[in-house]
Design a protein around this motif. Structure first.
Motif, PDB file in Angstrom:
ATOM      1  N   PHE A  43       0.926  -1.186   0.078  1.00 22.02           N
ATOM      2  CA  PHE A  43       0.027  -0.099   0.334  1.00 22.02           C
ATOM      3  C   PHE A  43       0.931   1.256   0.072  1.00 22.02           C
ATOM      4  N   ASP A  44       0.251   2.375  -0.242  1.00 20.81           N
ATOM      5  CA  ASP A  44       0.960   3.535  -0.494  1.00 20.81           C
ATOM      6  C   ASP A  44       1.211   4.184   1.021  1.00 20.81           C
ATOM      7  N   CYS A  81      -2.086   1.173   6.576  1.00 20.24           N
ATOM      8  CA  CYS A  81      -3.505   0.773   6.461  1.00 20.24           C
ATOM      9  C   CYS A  81      -3.663  -0.133   7.941  1.00 20.24           C
ATOM     10  N   GLY A 103     -10.417   0.580   4.084  1.00 20.97           N
ATOM     11  CA  GLY A 103      -9.927   1.558   2.861  1.00 20.97           C
ATOM     12  C   GLY A 103     -11.005   3.031   2.891  1.00 20.97           C
ATOM     13  N   THR A 107      -4.688   2.260  -1.671  1.00 26.53           N
ATOM     14  CA  THR A 107      -4.121   2.587  -2.876  1.00 26.53           C
ATOM     15  C   THR A 107      -3.153   1.449  -2.926  1.00 26.53           C
ATOM     16  N   THR A 153       0.059  -0.101  -4.526  1.00 28.76           N
ATOM     17  CA  THR A 153       1.342   0.330  -5.351  1.00 28.76           C
ATOM     18  C   THR A 153       1.984  -0.729  -6.108  1.00 28.76           C
ATOM     19  N   PRO A 182      -0.568   3.192  -9.749  1.00 31.47           N
ATOM     20  CA  PRO A 182      -1.353   2.382  -8.618  1.00 31.47           C
ATOM     21  C   PRO A 182      -2.852   1.951  -8.819  1.00 31.47           C
ATOM     22  N   VAL A 185      -6.528   1.659  -7.000  1.00 30.50           N
ATOM     23  CA  VAL A 185      -7.300   2.161  -5.994  1.00 30.50           C
ATOM     24  C   VAL A 185      -8.507   1.073  -5.838  1.00 30.50           C
TER      25      VAL A 185
END
Length: 1023
Positions: free
Chosen positions: A35-36, A39, A53, A56, A58, A114, A116
């Motif tokens: 993930f970016d 989370c 969520g 995103t 990656t 990325p 989403v």
């Protein structure tokens, strides 16, 4: 070989796995999502991961990239039904392609590109088999669920299909008391090994056999038989004498499987009847429903023909006796005989292609399915789910299967564990009564006489019967052998055995006459396009399949909505755009009539859309005087896209304002049709209203109360309810109301959609001198009306179904100046995707003229069509294995007979199949026999015109024998000589039917003096 080796547990770069923990990476089964940002994440009860969520992503490893024309390691969000998938472009091998890059959300995911993933999403990521064309094509899969907030600890994961990701179930909901603790046989597998078979997600979102290509090999079995066996082991182990704590892991995992399969069921999946591919999916749903107390899951049995094991089983009927079966694939199939009527039976593709049934016990796939579904049926019996399953033929058939198969050994033998569980626990747990007797035949109409047998599945039972319709007792006649009936009678039978409860009483009615009723056949359903865009299209009806076994059909009468349409066996009629149910009535020379119905769909010229014909379900009504509440009961059925409409009429003899304040069904408020309430007059008043309820709010099939509440007391009230199916779930498309005090009222409504239904209500506020009539050229619904005397009637229909833009007249009421209120509403049919039509081309026979043992054949599926879309794939299979793709591929087939199945799919995943039989005749006598059959047919098939003279005759036979095979007429054994050996062959078969190898040298199909003359003429050829 696995390309990535990552821990099976979460890889947390930040935080821990506790609630509130965060991570920038999650990993499961060799698949890693990055993930970016950190989370919040956690695990569901079965170990799969959730993340708060939207997220995103990656990177997804292993990555999904395109190389050498192949895309691997794909991911899909909320995967839907059908073949089209985004997992791997090499999926299905030569059977494809059905890969969609648009569905592969993992392709080229990177920090600069990325992915989403929104809340309410299930992301299934996969690892592909390194070799293209494998089955299965995937080795691993994992699911990541994206939610708007963290679910409670112990939650079950929502299904991976569809957009609904509500977290509805928790381990705290599990009711372990529904599971018995039975003695385990020595053959039982271990609890841990059984639970290990359900540790990972099972992507199983396509109800046809090609779905096995995307069953990941490290997650689940790919073949239906093996899926059913693994589930069967899990079901039976859950019944054993383990503690709740010991059962927890297995129960949680199998409950999750049931939740997932229920999601696939809710998405509309039907697991087709295809040999041994698709059974075993029903019982996990019922198990989950039982331990979670979920009525929806327990109600899947209300749609039994959605599951292969139900679609494959039935009770043999009189109409099955002697019906033609398919034999061109070389598989053994025996036609059903009179003694089979009433027998629980199984068929390879009984619902889909009943011609592939066969009474012989060695029918293909019978043992393949029987031994692997037995544990499911046993579990349903033990858990009391037989009624919820709701398909008695399966249970009766498995009882029959058990009595025949207990001593069988080999690949498809009943497993020792399943066998031991049946012996130990089936009868002991159920304490079953004696089996209900069965009649053969099970009743019906017969000509002259009928011989009836009575059987019982319980060994040692004594059968008592009556033939006058009275209830049998142990003082009634004892059944000792077949009963011959020469007059109409009702037979009842009771089976008794010491130490067991008596059986239920069985009953069958037999009508015996000197004339058999004819059989009506209105032909297959037809879809046509309005070719000249004039709003209508001619169509030829086909009643030629109708039969009268003991006489002659003297009339064919076709009607539409009760109105005469045409006469004759094959009339041509012109039908407007829309869907039409046309009835055929045939009558024999003694005046006995039979009927059948055919559905004809005429679609618009420009891009037709499928219309599901609205189906009438039920109607109910009541009326009374005074009070503030009007109530009655309405019984609603099942079906898809249901609608309930309630119409209300009322008369108030006072000057107070009158209002209908609420209408409920089963205690749930119904919706008032916008503009559907009408009140007329001052002083004395008439009032009408229309309320409706869509499928989402309707209860399951059953009887429930309708209740109408009034704001004040009224002196005359009436109400009616009508339920329909296949209705657009958007409320009424048009509403019309009217109210007058003049001498007459005429109301009308204009429909916006082909095949809409119109319902209405009229209230006449008068005591005398009124009369009302229905108008509109038979397109009128009698519904309900309220008059001062309390008169009331209720019914409902719109016949014929109008086309879009048509104005429907409703009521014309002469009122002598009194008040009248009238309301009406139109409801549109649901739109559906029409399945494509597969046409595999005509059967072909080709001759292997070069003696190589095979021959190239061009298949022809070019006549296949999709009336409301596009065919995106043509897939050809032989014996269940893919052999080609495309509309007109060329394949090389070995000598022999090859039934080849074409499956076409449209852009929405709907499919249709057709079978063509290709015969490649080996060099020798079989070739000659094929040519001989063509000569006898007299049809001059150009494939057999070997000398190209436009005729298929003895000259072509001479070309084949002399020029191709290099011998002479009379050479029965094709050794290149006509000698005494051939004479002995002819002499042995003389006077019998036969082929070339028996001495039939003139293609007549029989060996006679003409063949002797031919042999004599050629005698001595070859030395």
């Amino acid at each position: 070989m696995r390309r990535f080796i990552l821990p099976a547990l979460v890889l947390c770069l930040i935080g821990s796995s506790a609630l509130g923990a965060t991570a920038t990476q999650l990993s499961q089964y060799g698949i890693t999502w990055t993930f970016d940002r950190p989370c919040e994440y956690g695990q569901f009860a079965n170990g799969d991961y959730w993340v708060v969520g939207p997220v995103t992503i990656t990177s997804i490893n292993p990555p999904s990239t395109e190389s050498d024309g192949r895309t691997m390691n794909g991911s899909m969000i909320n995967p839907g039904l059908g073949m089209t998938q985004g997992y791997d472009s090499a999926m299905y091998g030569t059977y494809g392609p059905a890969y969609s890059a648009a569905r592969n959300v993992a392709l080229d995911v990177s920090p600069g590109n990325p992915l989403v993933v929104p809340n309410g999403s299930s992301l299934i990521s996969t690892i592909s088999h390194p070799t293209a064309g494998e089955r299965p094509q995937l080795t691993d899969a994992a699911v990541l669920t994206v939610l708007a907030s963290a679910p409670p600890a112990g939650s079950f994961r929502p299904p991976y299909t569809g957009p609904d990701k509500a977290v509805r179930y928790n381990v705290s909901d599990l009711d372990y008391s529904r599971l018995p603790r039975l003695t385990a046989p020595a053959s039982a597998p271990s609890l841990s090994s059984t639970a290990g078979g359900f540790a990972r997600v099972w992507p199983d979102h396509y109800g046809s056999w090609t779905g096995r290509y995307f069953h990941p090999s490290n997650n689940m079995p790919d073949y239906g038989r093996d899926i059913a066996m693994r589930i069967g082991n899990g079901l039976l182990v859950l019944l054993l004498d383990y503690t709740d704590q010991e059962k927890e892991t297995l129960l949680v995992r199998m409950t999750q499987l049931g939740i997932d399969l229920y999601g696939v069921f809710q998405a509309g999946c039907t697991w087709e009847d295809l040999g041994g591919h698709m059974h075993g999916r029903k019982m996990p749903i019922l198990l989950a429903g039982l331990v979670l107390g979920d009525e929806g899951m327990l109600a899947v049995g209300q749609s039994p023909l959605r599951f292969q094991e139900d679609r494959q089983t039935w009770i043999v009927r009189q109409s099955d006796v002697g019906r033609p079966l398919y034999h061109d694939d070389g598989r053994p199939r025996e036609e059903y005989i009179q003694e089979d009527v009433g027998l629980p039976e199984w068929g390879e593709q009984h619902t889909k292609q009943p011609s592939r049934d066969g009474r012989n016990w060695n029918a293909y796939y019978r043992r393949n399915v029987g031994h692997s579904i037995l544990a499911h049926v046993l579990t349903a019996n033990i858990l009391g789910l037989r009624d919820a399953w709701n398909w008695e033929p399966l249970f009766l058939y498995i009882d029959r299967y058990w009595t025949i198969e207990t001593t069988v050994t080999g690949t498809d033998a009943i497993s020792q564990f399943h066998k031991d569980m049946w012996v130990l626990h089936r009868d002991a747990v159920l304490d079953l009564p004696v089996a209900m007797p069965r009649f053969g035949p099970k009743g019906g109409s017969f000509n002259g006489s009928v011989e009836v047998t009575i059987g019982c599945a319980t060994d040692g039972a004594t059968i008592y019967y009556t033939d006058d319709g009275s209830m049998p007792t142990t003082s009634s006649a004892v059944y000792t052998g077949p009963i011959t009936l020469t007059a109409t009678a009702t037979l009842r039978a009771l089976a008794v055995r010491g130490g067991m409860d008596d059986s239920p009483v069985a009953s069958a009615a037999f009508t015996v006459s000197q004339n058999q009723a004819p059989r009506a056949d209105a032909g297959p359903a037809q879809h046509l396009i309005d070719s000249d865009d004039d709003g209508a299209e001619p169509v030829t009806l086909d009643g030629t399949g109708s039969r009268d076994a003991d006489g002659t059909i003297v009339s064919y009468v076709w009607t539409l909505g009760g109105d005469a349409l045409a006469a004759g066996a094959t009339p041509t009629v012109t039908l407007p755009v829309g869907t039409h149910a046309i009835d055929l009535a045939v009558t024999d020379e003694e005046g006995v009539t039979a009927g059948d119905t055919v559905v004809i769909a005429v679609h618009p010229a420009g891009g037709p859309t499928g219309i599901a014909r609205i189906a009438f379900d039920a109607v109910s009504s009541t009326s009374d005087t005074g009070g503030t509440v009007l109530s009655w009961s309405h019984t609603i059925g099942g079906g898809d896209n249901r609608l309930l409409v309630v119409t209300v009429g009322a008369r108030d003899g006072t000057a107070t304002d009158l209002a209908i304040s609420a209408v409920t069904y089963d205690g749930v408020a119904m919706t008032a049709a916008p503009g559907g309430l009408k009140r007329q007059g001052s002083g004395t008043r008439a009032q009408t209203a229309i309320f409706y309820m869509l499928d989402a709010d309707l209860p399951p099939a059953g009887s429930y109360p309708v209740e109408v509440t009034y704001a004040g007391s009224v002196d005359r009230r009436s109400g009616g309810a009508i339920s329909l199916a296949n209705v657009d779930q958007q409320g009424p498309e048009a509403v019309a109301t009217n109210g007058v005090t003049a001498a007459a009222i005429t109301s009308s409504i204009t429909t916006a959609t082909d095949g809409a239904w119109v319902v209405d209500v009229v209230c006449i506020n008068t005591g005398s001198g009124s009369a009302w009539t229905a108008t509109g050229e038979a397109m009128v619904r009698r519904w309900n009306q309220c008059v001062s005397g309390g008169g009331h009637t209720a019914a409902g229909a719109t016949t014929p179904a109008p086309i879009a833009g048509e104005t429907i007249l409703s009521w014309q009421v002469n009122t002598s100046g009194n008040q009248v209120a009238h309301s009406m509403a139109a409801f549109a049919p649901a739109l559906v995707n029409l399945a494509p039509a597969a046409h595999a081309g005509p059967d072909q026979t080709v001759i292997d003229t070069d003696g190589s043992g095979d021959e190239a054949v061009t298949l022809d599926g070019s006549a296949s069509f999709d009336i409301d879309g596009t065919i995106v794939s043509h897939a050809w299979t032989s014996a269940g294995e893919p052999i080609a793709a495309g509309a007109s591929p060329t394949v090389t087939l070995a000598a022999g007979t090859h039934p080849i199945e074409l499956t076409v799919a449209d852009e929405q995943g709907a499919t249709d199949t057709d079978t063509v039989v290709i015969t490649v005749a080996a060099d020798g006598a079989p070739d000659i026999d094929l040519l001989a059959a063509a000569i006898r047919s007299g049809q001059n098939d150009p494939r057999f015109d070997l000398n190209s003279d436009g005729a298929v005759d003895a000259a072509d036979l001479a070309v084949l024998v002399r020029d191709v095979l290099g011998t002479e007429l009379g050479d029965a054994n094709l050794d290149g000589r006509v000698n005494l050996d051939d004479f002995v062959i002819l002499k042995t078969h003389f006077g019998r039917p036969g082929g070339w190898a028996d001495g039939d040298f003139d293609a007549s199909g029989a060996i006679d003096l003409d063949d002797f003359v031919i042999l004599k003429t050629g005698f001595g050829f070859g030395g």
